[in-house]
Each structure stands twice: as C-alpha cells, then as structure tokens.
Design a protein around this motif. Structure first.
Motif, PDB file in Angstrom:
ATOM      1  N   LEU A 142     -16.201  61.188   1.338  1.00  0.00           N
ATOM      2  CA  LEU A 142     -16.419  60.758  -0.052  1.00  0.00           C
ATOM      3  C   LEU A 142     -15.140  60.092  -0.566  1.00  0.00           C
ATOM      4  O   LEU A 142     -14.578  60.476  -1.578  1.00  0.00           O
ATOM      5  CB  LEU A 142     -16.817  61.947  -0.938  1.00  0.00           C
ATOM      6  N   GLY A 143     -14.697  59.104   0.187  1.00  0.00           N
ATOM      7  CA  GLY A 143     -13.532  58.320  -0.225  1.00  0.00           C
ATOM      8  C   GLY A 143     -13.983  57.127  -1.042  1.00  0.00           C
ATOM      9  O   GLY A 143     -14.965  57.218  -1.786  1.00  0.00           O
ATOM     10  N   ARG A 144     -13.289  56.012  -0.887  1.00  0.00           N
ATOM     11  CA  ARG A 144     -13.635  54.808  -1.666  1.00  0.00           C
ATOM     12  C   ARG A 144     -15.090  54.416  -1.451  1.00  0.00           C
ATOM     13  O   ARG A 144     -15.859  54.255  -2.404  1.00  0.00           O
ATOM     14  CB  ARG A 144     -12.712  53.643  -1.248  1.00  0.00           C
ATOM     15  N   ILE A 145     -15.480  54.255  -0.174  1.00  0.00           N
ATOM     16  CA  ILE A 145     -16.844  53.774   0.112  1.00  0.00           C
ATOM     17  C   ILE A 145     -17.862  54.888  -0.139  1.00  0.00           C
ATOM     18  O   ILE A 145     -18.924  54.643  -0.732  1.00  0.00           O
ATOM     19  CB  ILE A 145     -16.940  53.237   1.556  1.00  0.00           C
ATOM     20  N   ARG A 165     -12.570  67.308   3.732  1.00  0.00           N
ATOM     21  CA  ARG A 165     -11.679  68.458   3.964  1.00  0.00           C
ATOM     22  C   ARG A 165     -11.244  69.069   2.641  1.00  0.00           C
ATOM     23  O   ARG A 165     -11.127  70.270   2.507  1.00  0.00           O
ATOM     24  CB  ARG A 165     -10.478  68.022   4.802  1.00  0.00           C
ATOM     25  N   ARG A 166     -11.023  68.217   1.640  1.00  0.00           N
ATOM     26  CA  ARG A 166     -10.627  68.707   0.310  1.00  0.00           C
ATOM     27  C   ARG A 166     -11.727  68.364  -0.693  1.00  0.00           C
ATOM     28  O   ARG A 166     -12.090  67.193  -0.822  1.00  0.00           O
ATOM     29  CB  ARG A 166      -9.315  68.027  -0.136  1.00  0.00           C
ATOM     30  N   VAL A 219     -22.194  54.369   9.298  1.00  0.00           N
ATOM     31  CA  VAL A 219     -21.505  53.108   8.986  1.00  0.00           C
ATOM     32  C   VAL A 219     -19.997  53.309   9.119  1.00  0.00           C
ATOM     33  O   VAL A 219     -19.215  52.504   8.611  1.00  0.00           O
ATOM     34  CB  VAL A 219     -21.851  52.579   7.571  1.00  0.00           C
ATOM     35  N   ASP A 245     -24.622  51.165  12.493  1.00  0.00           N
ATOM     36  CA  ASP A 245     -23.893  49.891  12.448  1.00  0.00           C
ATOM     37  C   ASP A 245     -22.736  49.899  13.433  1.00  0.00           C
ATOM     38  O   ASP A 245     -22.098  48.884  13.642  1.00  0.00           O
ATOM     39  CB  ASP A 245     -23.354  49.665  11.023  1.00  0.00           C
TER      40      ASP A 245
HETATM   41  P1  NDP Z   1     -11.202  56.573   2.559  1.00  0.00           P
HETATM   42  O1  NDP Z   1      -9.933  56.883   3.262  1.00  0.00           O
HETATM   43  O2  NDP Z   1     -11.160  56.160   1.132  1.00  0.00           O
HETATM   44  O3  NDP Z   1     -12.195  57.841   2.657  1.00  0.00           O
HETATM   45  C1  NDP Z   1     -12.300  58.642   3.779  1.00  0.00           C
HETATM   46  C2  NDP Z   1     -13.088  59.900   3.415  1.00  0.00           C
HETATM   47  O4  NDP Z   1     -13.300  60.663   4.609  1.00  0.00           O
HETATM   48  C3  NDP Z   1     -12.365  60.813   2.437  1.00  0.00           C
HETATM   49  O5  NDP Z   1     -13.283  61.343   1.518  1.00  0.00           O
HETATM   50  C4  NDP Z   1     -11.813  61.929   3.327  1.00  0.00           C
HETATM   51  O6  NDP Z   1     -11.669  63.115   2.575  1.00  0.00           O
HETATM   52  C5  NDP Z   1     -12.929  62.028   4.363  1.00  0.00           C
HETATM   53  N1  NDP Z   1     -12.500  62.622   5.635  1.00  0.00           N
HETATM   54  C6  NDP Z   1     -11.474  62.248   6.425  1.00  0.00           C
HETATM   55  N2  NDP Z   1     -11.393  63.037   7.499  1.00  0.00           N
HETATM   56  C7  NDP Z   1     -12.400  63.944   7.388  1.00  0.00           C
HETATM   57  C8  NDP Z   1     -12.835  65.038   8.176  1.00  0.00           C
HETATM   58  N3  NDP Z   1     -12.197  65.374   9.316  1.00  0.00           N
HETATM   59  N4  NDP Z   1     -13.910  65.739   7.763  1.00  0.00           N
HETATM   60  C9  NDP Z   1     -14.544  65.418   6.612  1.00  0.00           C
HETATM   61  N5  NDP Z   1     -14.180  64.400   5.822  1.00  0.00           N
HETATM   62  C10 NDP Z   1     -13.108  63.670   6.198  1.00  0.00           C
HETATM   63  O7  NDP Z   1     -11.911  55.472   3.449  1.00  0.00           O
HETATM   64  P2  NDP Z   1     -13.008  54.383   3.041  1.00  0.00           P
HETATM   65  O8  NDP Z   1     -14.080  55.059   2.245  1.00  0.00           O
HETATM   66  O9  NDP Z   1     -12.363  53.185   2.471  1.00  0.00           O
HETATM   67  O10 NDP Z   1     -13.554  53.988   4.504  1.00  0.00           O
HETATM   68  C11 NDP Z   1     -14.076  54.966   5.367  1.00  0.00           C
HETATM   69  C12 NDP Z   1     -14.274  54.409   6.769  1.00  0.00           C
HETATM   70  O11 NDP Z   1     -15.413  53.565   6.810  1.00  0.00           O
HETATM   71  C13 NDP Z   1     -13.156  53.529   7.313  1.00  0.00           C
HETATM   72  O12 NDP Z   1     -12.075  54.290   7.822  1.00  0.00           O
HETATM   73  C14 NDP Z   1     -13.857  52.729   8.383  1.00  0.00           C
HETATM   74  O13 NDP Z   1     -13.730  53.342   9.650  1.00  0.00           O
HETATM   75  C15 NDP Z   1     -15.327  52.735   7.954  1.00  0.00           C
HETATM   76  N6  NDP Z   1     -15.788  51.387   7.593  1.00  0.00           N
HETATM   77  C16 NDP Z   1     -16.795  50.795   8.319  1.00  0.00           C
HETATM   78  C17 NDP Z   1     -17.234  49.523   8.002  1.00  0.00           C
HETATM   79  C18 NDP Z   1     -18.335  48.869   8.769  1.00  0.00           C
HETATM   80  O14 NDP Z   1     -18.326  47.656   8.895  1.00  0.00           O
HETATM   81  N7  NDP Z   1     -19.305  49.604   9.269  1.00  0.00           N
HETATM   82  C19 NDP Z   1     -16.619  48.755   6.922  1.00  0.00           C
HETATM   83  C20 NDP Z   1     -15.599  49.476   6.196  1.00  0.00           C
HETATM   84  C21 NDP Z   1     -15.213  50.740   6.541  1.00  0.00           C
HETATM   85  P3  NDP Z   1     -10.604  64.256   2.964  1.00  0.00           P
HETATM   86  O15 NDP Z   1      -9.317  63.530   3.265  1.00  0.00           O
HETATM   87  O16 NDP Z   1     -10.542  65.162   1.769  1.00  0.00           O
HETATM   88  O17 NDP Z   1     -11.175  64.943   4.156  1.00  0.00           O
END
Ligand code: NDP
Length: 302
Positions: A142-145, A165-166, A219, A245
């Motif tokens: 639940l990050g940016r996307i 994780r958080r 995705v 995808d």
């Molecule tokens: P962000 O860094 O904003 O968000 C990542 C999210 O993943 C956070 O909510 C993070 O929360 C969570 N996360 C990370 N590690 C874990 C884990 N081990 N378990 C559970 N949750 C986890 O990234 P974006 O939203 O900008 O992008 C996400 C990904 O989407 C990119 O890294 C890329 O690989 C993919 N992507 C794919 C595209 C496509 O063409 N298909 C296009 C663009 C992006 P927390 O840290 O609290 O765990």
C-alpha cells in the motif's frame, strides 16, 4: 566543459533536447566503457557488480522505472555509485492499469473479445463470469501505487484490505501477512517491490486461500509470486483466475499459463503509455542533470 558520457542500453522517450548535455554510448558502440559516468537503465535486465566493474568511472545509475530490484544496490553503494528511480510520475497510470486488469480478469474481457471475433456469439451467448460486486479486495503493498489503487476500488464501492510490514494510518483493514490477507479477501492485487525480500511472498498457501472463485492480479514483479504454484492452482481449479503483467523470467512466459483459459496475460505494460513513458524519461534526466549540476539528486534510493 566536456559532456558526461551516458550509457543507454536503448533509447527511451524524453522531451526534445533533454539528452543534449550528454555524449551517448551503449552496447552497440564500443570502446567508451572507461569514460562512462552515468548509466540509464530500463526493464528487468540485471545491473550487478560485474556490470559495474566494467565501468570504472561510473557515478550514477538512473533507473527508468520505480522498481529498481534489477540493480544490485549493495554493490553500487560499495562502489560509491548513486542509484535513482522515477517514482510518482507513473503512479496514477499504473493504478488505472491495475484496475483494468482486475476487471478484465474477473469479467474475462479478453476471452469474451476473442469469443466474439471467432464468430461464436450467434451460436451461444458468452458464459457468465466472476463478479467483483460485494467482494473484498486485498492489496499486497500500500505504497504510492497501492494507495492509488485503493482509492479507485473505494470509488467502485468495494471493500479494501491490505498487507504491509508497517500498518498505515488509512481507513482500510491491515493484515500482518499475505496469508491472513488472502484468507480474508476474494481477490488479491500484488503491488510490492521485487527483490529478495518479497521473493515467493505469494506462495501456494496464499494462492489457495483466495479460493475457487478467487482472483490474483500481479502488477508488481514476477518474483513475488510462486509461478509453479500459481499454474498448479489455476489448472486444478483451486484458484479462479489470474491477471498477470509480470513474470518470473520475462519476457519468457510459461506455456502452461498461456494455455490456461482463466488467465489474462500482458507483456509488462503497466506504465506503457506515451505520456507516462516520456514523464519517466524526463525524470531520469532530472536526476542525471541534478547529479552533474548540484550533486543533489531528487530520487536517490541509494
Ligand atoms: P512504494 O515503495 O511506494 O510501495 C511499496 C509498498 O510495498 C509499501 O506499502 C511497502 O510497505 C510494501 N512492502 C514492501 N515490502 C513488503 C513486504 N515484504 N511485505 C508486505 N509489504 C511490503 O512503491 P510503488 O507503489 O511506487 O511501486 C511498487 C512496485 O510496483 C514497484 O517497486 C515496481 O516493482 C512495481 N511496478 C510495476 C509496474 C508495471 O509496469 N507492472 C509499474 C510500476 C511499478 P512497508 O514498507 O510498510 O512494508
């Protein structure tokens, strides 16, 4: 002032003139490796220690994309090489796309399109499909996307839950791990970063917890989902359908996934529109220009 040598494996979209400040080189041109100070990389091709060692003057690796799991960040840090990515500019585009893939997978839009084109409609109406109505959608990440997807799902009057994780201070139910999330949901949208930390996070237990009418949409990165377990679950009816995808060894896609009727498969095109790819290219150049200008890069990840 001499223009820095920029290594670009292949051309990508940027606004007119943005590359003027650089001398371009790439795999098709030889003999400049020792002068290369910047590298722009796209796709999932690995940039590891061996690649970095080929370019002893390398100062910065700028990823054309938000995910940078293809870059060995520790190896870059050990060599004092800066790494950047292109966040934000693709967020809404990829969120739109994820929603499209979720709907296409549950309502079988590509399959129904193929049915019409094959001339079957006059003989028999297309079979009924899964509905998203009344179903709970889990977001792994639940990050940016992920947040942009959650906002769209809420507008579609669907209940949203998530696993990170958080926990975030947001009005969606948080689950501590992927299995608990899958058990509580009907569909799972995977949108975490790739890399060792998330490899195989969606395993057989998570996939089967979604159930016979369950839907998996990935995705994020192919490595996050156990592809063999996914094929097994789809083939035996333990999972309803999958929309993908991204793939473990893309651009290679297992024939078993292609042969299954309950998959929607796309060639990693989540951000692939002209406007967004140009914005991503510009963001790469923003980082490179900043590095060779002020030395302060906006999107430094390492
Ligand atoms: P962000 O860094 O904003 O968000 C990542 C999210 O993943 C956070 O909510 C993070 O929360 C969570 N996360 C990370 N590690 C874990 C884990 N081990 N378990 C559970 N949750 C986890 O990234 P974006 O939203 O900008 O992008 C996400 C990904 O989407 C990119 O890294 C890329 O690989 C993919 N992507 C794919 C595209 C496509 O063409 N298909 C296009 C663009 C992006 P927390 O840290 O609290 O765990």
């Amino acid at each position: 002032m001499t223009r820095p040598v920029l290594y670009m494996p292949r051309a990508f979209a940027t606004s007119e003139g943005r590359l003027d400040g650089y001398q371009l080189t790439g795999p098709d041109r030889t003999g400049r490796d020792g002068e290369v100070r910047a590298m722009a990389v796209a796709g999932t091709g690995k940039v590891d220690a061996a690649v970095m060692d080929r370019f002893p003057a390398l100062e910065i690796i700028a990823k054309f994309g938000v995910g940078y799991d293809s870059i060995d960040v520790a190896a870059a840090q050990a060599r004092g090489i800066v790494v950047t990515n292109t966040p934000d500019v693709l967020t809404e585009e990829v969120a739109d796309f994820a929603l499209g893939l979720l709907i296409a997978t549950s309502r079988q839009l590509p399959q129904a399109d193929a049915y019409l084109r094959a001339g079957h409609w006059p003989q028999k109406p297309y079979p009924l499909t899964f509905s998203l109505r009344g179903r709970k959608i889990g977001l792994l990440g639940l990050g940016r996307i992920g947040q942009a997807i959650a906002e769209r799902l809420t507008a579609m009057k669907l209940e949203v839950a998530y696993c990170t994780r958080r926990p975030r201070d947001l009005p969606y139910a948080h689950y501590p791990d992927a299995l608990a999330l899958a058990e509580a949901c009907d569909a799972l949208v995977v949108i975490v970063p790739g890399g060792a930390e998330t490899a195989g996070l969606v395993d057989a237990a998570v996939i089967e917890a979604l159930g016979r009418q369950g839907i998996l949409v990935n995705v994020a990165r192919g490595t996050v989902v156990d592809e063999a377990a996914l094929i097994a679950a789809l083939s035996t009816g333990k999972l309803g359908a999958a929309g993908l995808d991204v793939f473990e060894y893309e651009p290679q896609v297992p024939q078993a996934l292609i042969d299954l009727p309950n998959t929607v498969l796309l060639p990693h095109v989540g951000s692939a529109t002209e406007v967004t790819r140009r914005a991503m290219g510009d963001r790469v150049l923003d980082n490179l220009d900043a590095w060779f200008g002020s030395g302060k890069v906006p999107d430094r990840v390492a």
